[in-house]
Structure formats: C-alpha cells, structure tokens
Write an enzyme that holds these catalytic residues in place. Structure first.
Site, PDB file in Angstrom:
ATOM      1  N   CYS A  51      -5.773  -0.169  -1.881  1.00 55.84           N
ATOM      2  CA  CYS A  51      -5.119  -0.832  -3.018  1.00 55.84           C
ATOM      3  C   CYS A  51      -5.020  -2.344  -2.898  1.00 55.84           C
ATOM      4  O   CYS A  51      -4.560  -3.001  -3.830  1.00 55.84           O
ATOM      5  CB  CYS A  51      -3.735  -0.242  -3.232  1.00 55.84           C
ATOM      6  SG  CYS A  51      -2.549  -0.662  -1.923  1.00 55.84           S
ATOM      7  N   CYS A 100      -0.839   0.660  15.677  1.00 48.09           N
ATOM      8  CA  CYS A 100      -2.184   1.139  15.989  1.00 48.09           C
ATOM      9  C   CYS A 100      -2.788   1.637  14.673  1.00 48.09           C
ATOM     10  O   CYS A 100      -2.393   2.684  14.163  1.00 48.09           O
ATOM     11  CB  CYS A 100      -2.056   2.255  17.021  1.00 48.09           C
ATOM     12  SG  CYS A 100      -3.603   2.880  17.622  1.00 48.09           S
ATOM     13  N   CYS A 128       0.343   2.374  -1.999  1.00 45.00           N
ATOM     14  CA  CYS A 128      -0.463   3.531  -2.420  1.00 45.00           C
ATOM     15  C   CYS A 128      -0.218   4.770  -1.562  1.00 45.00           C
ATOM     16  O   CYS A 128      -0.857   5.793  -1.771  1.00 45.00           O
ATOM     17  CB  CYS A 128      -1.947   3.176  -2.431  1.00 45.00           C
ATOM     18  SG  CYS A 128      -2.698   2.967  -0.794  1.00 45.00           S
ATOM     19  N   CYS A 151       0.827   2.710   3.808  1.00 45.33           N
ATOM     20  CA  CYS A 151       0.875   1.606   2.858  1.00 45.33           C
ATOM     21  C   CYS A 151       1.996   1.901   1.869  1.00 45.33           C
ATOM     22  O   CYS A 151       2.043   2.984   1.277  1.00 45.33           O
ATOM     23  CB  CYS A 151      -0.462   1.477   2.128  1.00 45.33           C
ATOM     24  SG  CYS A 151      -0.424   0.255   0.800  1.00 45.33           S
ATOM     25  N   CYS A 199      -4.847  -3.392   2.559  1.00 48.19           N
ATOM     26  CA  CYS A 199      -5.119  -1.964   2.439  1.00 48.19           C
ATOM     27  C   CYS A 199      -6.469  -1.762   1.754  1.00 48.19           C
ATOM     28  O   CYS A 199      -6.724  -2.336   0.687  1.00 48.19           O
ATOM     29  CB  CYS A 199      -4.006  -1.296   1.636  1.00 48.19           C
ATOM     30  SG  CYS A 199      -4.275   0.472   1.358  1.00 48.19           S
TER      31      CYS A 199
END
Length: 139
Positions: A59, A128, A108, A105, A56
C-alpha cells in the site's frame, strides 16, 4: 492512487483477495496476505545499504528508514524502530510452536515480519522484516 475497487476507511486500505493477487507478485502475496516468511538470506534488501525509506509493498505506507537498518545476521532486513510508530501494528503470534510478536502494516494489515527484544540501541529491538513486504524509495 487506489483504484475504484479499493476502499479506504479510517486510513485503512481494503481490497479483495483477487485484487491483492493481481497487484502483488507471488512472493509478495504469500508474505503480505498469507503470513509466509521468505527464505533467510534470499530477500533483495537484506544486504542493501542504500539510503532511503522502506514502504509497504502492498500500500505504500512509510514503514522504516535506512538509518534504522542494521545487519543482525539473521537473514532478513532488520531495523531498530519504525519510521512512524503508528504505521505498524503488533500482534501476538503463537504459530509454529513459538510465542512471538508479529509486525503488520497498520494501513493494509499486511504481514511484515516479527519484532524481537534482542536488537542494538537505542531501542533494544530487532524488527525482522521480509524483503518481499517492502519497497525501497532511495534518497
């Protein structure tokens, strides 16, 4: 390492919108925090074939492995499955007159993209994902 103003509770990263704006590029902020979608075929990882782990951009949470990446032709990086199932959350998304499954995510709550049931084996899924939501850690 989180700064003094970053809160981590139950493995969640919580920051003020001001902190997110300072730490992310404008496109990363728009995608991760405002649920924007980058233009198709414009993201840096769409045609990137390097081996590695995608984390991510907000984070650092491990999200996808390059061996699950495939070229779907849709204009965004596509994956058959997350690296760790519990590292992504899914929510029903009824925006823009469509019914889709949003991918976030789990650490976060950043918007990553959407998952569709039209991918190849072994899962039949196509995650996607916006390049702006990712950082590649090459192997």
């Amino acid at each position: 390492m989180p700064d003094a103003k970053t809160k981590t509770t139950d493995d969640k990263v919580i920051k003020s919108e001001e902190q997110w704006r300072r730490e992310l590029s404008p496109i990363q902020y728009a995608v991760l925090r405002e649920k924007a979608t980058e233009r198709p075929f414009s993201g840096e990882y769409e045609h990137d074939h390097r081996a590695g782990t995608y984390v991510c951009a907000g984070c650092g949470n491990v999200l996808f492995e390059s061996d699950a990446k495939f070229d779907s032709g849709c204009g965004w990086p596509s994956f058959t499955q997350p690296a760790v199932e519990s590292h992504v959350d899914e929510e029903r998304d009824v925006s823009h007159g469509m019914i889709r499954t949003e991918v976030l995510c789990a650490k976060c709550s950043g918007h990553l993209g959407h998952v569709f049931p039209d991918g190849p084996g072994p899962t039949g899924l196509r995650y996607c994902i916006n390049s702006a939501a990712l950082k590649l850690e090459p192997k």
